[in-house]
Design an enzyme around this catalytic site. Sequence first.
Site, mmCIF file in Angstrom:
data_model
loop_
_atom_site.group_PDB
_atom_site.id
_atom_site.type_symbol
_atom_site.label_atom_id
_atom_site.label_comp_id
_atom_site.label_asym_id
_atom_site.label_seq_id
_atom_site.Cartn_x
_atom_site.Cartn_y
_atom_site.Cartn_z
ATOM 1 N N SER A 1 0.833 -1.219 0.000
ATOM 2 C CA SER A 1 0.000 0.000 0.000
ATOM 3 C C SER A 1 0.861 1.261 0.000
ATOM 4 O O SER A 1 0.628 2.185 -0.798
ATOM 5 C CB SER A 1 -0.960 0.002 1.196
ATOM 6 O OG SER A 1 -0.263 -0.193 2.399
ATOM 7 N N HIS B 1 -2.039 -8.768 1.985
ATOM 8 C CA HIS B 1 -1.708 -7.502 2.666
ATOM 9 C C HIS B 1 -2.883 -7.143 3.595
ATOM 10 O O HIS B 1 -3.240 -7.927 4.465
ATOM 11 C CB HIS B 1 -1.414 -6.454 1.582
ATOM 12 C CG HIS B 1 -0.843 -5.163 2.058
ATOM 13 N ND1 HIS B 1 -0.179 -5.022 3.249
ATOM 14 C CD2 HIS B 1 -0.841 -3.923 1.498
ATOM 15 C CE1 HIS B 1 0.210 -3.759 3.391
ATOM 16 N NE2 HIS B 1 -0.195 -3.079 2.344
ATOM 17 N N HIS C 1 5.628 -12.489 7.638
ATOM 18 C CA HIS C 1 5.854 -11.101 7.215
ATOM 19 C C HIS C 1 7.049 -11.041 6.283
ATOM 20 O O HIS C 1 7.989 -11.824 6.439
ATOM 21 C CB HIS C 1 6.097 -10.185 8.429
ATOM 22 C CG HIS C 1 5.844 -8.752 8.115
ATOM 23 N ND1 HIS C 1 6.802 -7.939 7.603
ATOM 24 C CD2 HIS C 1 4.720 -8.006 8.209
ATOM 25 C CE1 HIS C 1 6.290 -6.742 7.398
ATOM 26 N NE2 HIS C 1 5.019 -6.756 7.752
ATOM 27 N N ARG D 1 2.721 -4.452 16.718
ATOM 28 C CA ARG D 1 1.330 -3.996 16.539
ATOM 29 C C ARG D 1 0.373 -5.092 17.010
ATOM 30 O O ARG D 1 -0.710 -4.811 17.516
ATOM 31 C CB ARG D 1 1.087 -3.645 15.064
ATOM 32 C CG ARG D 1 2.012 -2.550 14.540
ATOM 33 C CD ARG D 1 1.872 -2.360 13.045
ATOM 34 N NE ARG D 1 2.223 -3.584 12.306
ATOM 35 C CZ ARG D 1 2.089 -3.726 10.987
ATOM 36 N NH1 ARG D 1 1.612 -2.743 10.263
ATOM 37 N NH2 ARG D 1 2.436 -4.860 10.397
ATOM 38 N N ASP E 1 -2.406 -8.279 11.617
ATOM 39 C CA ASP E 1 -3.756 -8.687 11.247
ATOM 40 C C ASP E 1 -4.297 -9.851 12.072
ATOM 41 O O ASP E 1 -5.501 -10.113 12.056
ATOM 42 C CB ASP E 1 -3.784 -9.053 9.754
ATOM 43 C CG ASP E 1 -3.423 -7.857 8.891
ATOM 44 O OD1 ASP E 1 -3.997 -6.780 9.125
ATOM 45 O OD2 ASP E 1 -2.564 -7.984 8.009
HETATM 46 N N1 HAX Z 1 1.098 -19.521 6.117
HETATM 47 C C1 HAX Z 1 1.563 -20.455 5.233
HETATM 48 N N2 HAX Z 1 2.628 -20.266 4.466
HETATM 49 C C2 HAX Z 1 3.306 -19.118 4.608
HETATM 50 C C3 HAX Z 1 2.921 -18.132 5.536
HETATM 51 C C4 HAX Z 1 1.750 -18.359 6.296
HETATM 52 N N3 HAX Z 1 1.273 -17.457 7.141
HETATM 53 N N4 HAX Z 1 3.790 -17.097 5.451
HETATM 54 C C5 HAX Z 1 4.686 -17.426 4.504
HETATM 55 N N5 HAX Z 1 4.386 -18.649 3.999
HETATM 56 C C6 HAX Z 1 5.041 -19.330 2.873
HETATM 57 C C7 HAX Z 1 4.920 -18.468 1.623
HETATM 58 O O1 HAX Z 1 3.637 -18.613 1.015
HETATM 59 C C8 HAX Z 1 6.061 -18.979 0.779
HETATM 60 O O2 HAX Z 1 5.657 -20.189 0.220
HETATM 61 P P1 HAX Z 1 6.132 -20.636 -1.248
HETATM 62 O O3 HAX Z 1 7.619 -20.798 -1.141
HETATM 63 O O4 HAX Z 1 5.393 -21.898 -1.497
HETATM 64 O O5 HAX Z 1 5.751 -19.525 -2.179
HETATM 65 C C9 HAX Z 1 7.129 -19.263 1.835
HETATM 66 O O6 HAX Z 1 6.417 -19.410 3.094
HETATM 67 C C10 HAX Z 1 8.151 -18.166 1.980
HETATM 68 O O7 HAX Z 1 7.491 -16.942 2.231
HETATM 69 P P2 HAX Z 1 8.199 -15.789 3.105
HETATM 70 O O8 HAX Z 1 9.448 -15.390 2.387
HETATM 71 O O9 HAX Z 1 8.309 -16.205 4.516
HETATM 72 O O10 HAX Z 1 7.104 -14.637 3.062
HETATM 73 P P3 HAX Z 1 6.865 -13.543 1.939
HETATM 74 O O11 HAX Z 1 7.752 -12.392 2.222
HETATM 75 O O12 HAX Z 1 6.916 -14.139 0.566
HETATM 76 O O13 HAX Z 1 5.341 -13.167 2.210
HETATM 77 C C11 HAX Z 1 3.452 -12.673 3.553
HETATM 78 C C12 HAX Z 1 4.948 -12.450 3.353
HETATM 79 C C13 HAX Z 1 2.953 -11.740 4.635
HETATM 80 C C14 HAX Z 1 2.716 -12.377 2.236
HETATM 81 C C15 HAX Z 1 3.226 -14.166 3.957
HETATM 82 O O14 HAX Z 1 3.848 -14.407 5.199
HETATM 83 C C16 HAX Z 1 1.758 -14.534 4.033
HETATM 84 O O15 HAX Z 1 1.176 -14.918 3.002
HETATM 85 N N6 HAX Z 1 1.126 -14.450 5.256
HETATM 86 C C17 HAX Z 1 -0.291 -14.708 5.394
HETATM 87 C C18 HAX Z 1 -1.108 -13.513 4.931
HETATM 88 C C19 HAX Z 1 -0.946 -12.334 5.886
HETATM 89 O O16 HAX Z 1 -1.080 -12.468 7.089
HETATM 90 N N7 HAX Z 1 -0.715 -11.147 5.306
HETATM 91 C C20 HAX Z 1 -0.596 -9.907 6.091
HETATM 92 C C21 HAX Z 1 0.854 -9.483 6.320
HETATM 93 C C22 HAX Z 1 0.963 -8.198 7.101
HETATM 94 C C23 HAX Z 1 0.467 -7.098 6.287
HETATM 95 O O17 HAX Z 1 1.008 -6.671 5.282
HETATM 96 N N8 HAX Z 1 -0.660 -6.608 6.652
HETATM 97 O O18 HAX Z 1 -1.267 -5.710 5.885
#
Ligand code: HAX
Length: 435
Positions: free
Chosen positions: A240, A270, A317, A326, A372
């Site tokens: 964002s 996000h 994250h 937070r 979140d």
């Molecule tokens: N559950 C399951 N798998 C997860 C995970 C979770 N909560 N968090 C990361 N992973 C997985 C990823 O999907 C990725 O899998 P692949 O290799 O198969 O693609 C792997 O672990 C490596 O990811 P990462 O490097 O640890 O994390 P990223 O930087 O790629 O992504 C995210 C960060 C926040 C998008 C990710 O942790 C996620 O999808 N979390 C769940 C959704 C979430 O809570 N989003 C909100 C984040 C905070 C925010 O921005 N709020 O607005």
Amino acid sequence: MSKLKETLREKIEGWRPRTTRLIKEFGNVKLGEVTIEQAIGGMRSVKSLVTDISYLDPNEGIRFRGYTIPETLEKLPKAPGVDMPSVEGFVYLLLTGDIPSASDVQEIAAEFKARSGVPQYVFDVLRALPRDSHPMVMLSAAVVAMQRESEFAKAYEAGVNKMDYWESTYEDFMNLLAKLPTIAAYIYRMKYRADVVIPPNNDLDFGGNFAHMMGIPKPYDDVARMYFILHSDHESGNVSAHTGHLVASALSDMYYAQSAMLDGLAGPLHGLANQEVLRWIQGVMDKMDGKIPSEEEMKKFVWDTLKSGQVIPGYGHAVLRKTDPRYQTQREFCLKHLPNDDIFKFVDVLYKVVPDILVEQGKAKNPWPNVDAQSGVIQWYYGLKEYDFYTVLFGVGRAIGVGANIVWDRALGYPLERPKSLTTAMLEEVAGIKK
Ligand code: HAX
């Protein structure tokens, strides 16, 4: 001119030589290197954005203008009888870097009041949308519809000097911010409360007025203040904030940039994750017939979700490597105000089981909860059970940080953003892969 704008002018004039010197004298100094993994992998950790509004340390979490969350909440002025500082004072801090006095806060409150009137056509736009549109669509549409109000767009057309861009951008920021609580609450009441809209009470502060327009009694005013502050900024690389900055870098005005920012926030990886957390928990509750699952039962739900190829919302994250402060602040609020709430207990059981499971699964770099994981629980408790509205609350808060950044982007003359692309064949060549 308001004291806030005057102070901002002094800060900007003092800051400009620092930026100019860095570019002129040290422009060639290297900040790092970019790997193939980073280029393909969403530019993780590439040091290529500059902001002084907030900084995210992977282990410590966010600092707003150098202050941790507990410091921010402790140092900012509070109105008598409430626990959380006013949003008005927080806006002052983000813009200037200074802790405001009580009279600074009052001056901003008066400014917001003067700027708070929402044009009728915005409500007409909202009513023209299908009532089942997502509330983030409504918020984004309302914001972009107001673009015709942009002082920056008018000033640009009139040929204003580049050095003065920030002034009209500041006006747009304050004008938009003053209207956002009314628009957000209007969407909520129109969509989920039988279209019974509650008019603003301009004697109340930003958070208090929002709670009033939502129709939710105390201490929801403090929940609103806490939410807007906690969700405001998380340095510049998240989707964002980066979207807002990117769009504004084309000299698109505050309305275009903030509407785009909201569109990025609406993604489930996000800001939408806060609604996903509640949706996920509700799914578990349905399967458990409302009973709180034991840790063993919860482990099975978590594994089932992972095995079906989905993420556990609210965990992980891109930058943080510890529990999000937070999350921690909201958890403390829950412990004080809703320790016996069923959904809070659910979230607590989740906290006990998810990190170990994510470690065992071995994929997520950060197994700990993010902002979140906890935020929807508080909303639910205070009667805001329409969880697809939660990201709107995030959006109102995020507009504060993104807007403050855009004012400073204009003040420091940050240029059009334009990273360079490569083709896959070029990457293979750099990697020495023989065809
Ligand atoms: N559950 C399951 N798998 C997860 C995970 C979770 N909560 N968090 C990361 N992973 C997985 C990823 O999907 C990725 O899998 P692949 O290799 O198969 O693609 C792997 O672990 C490596 O990811 P990462 O490097 O640890 O994390 P990223 O930087 O790629 O992504 C995210 C960060 C926040 C998008 C990710 O942790 C996620 O999808 N979390 C769940 C959704 C979430 O809570 N989003 C909100 C984040 C905070 C925010 O921005 N709020 O607005």
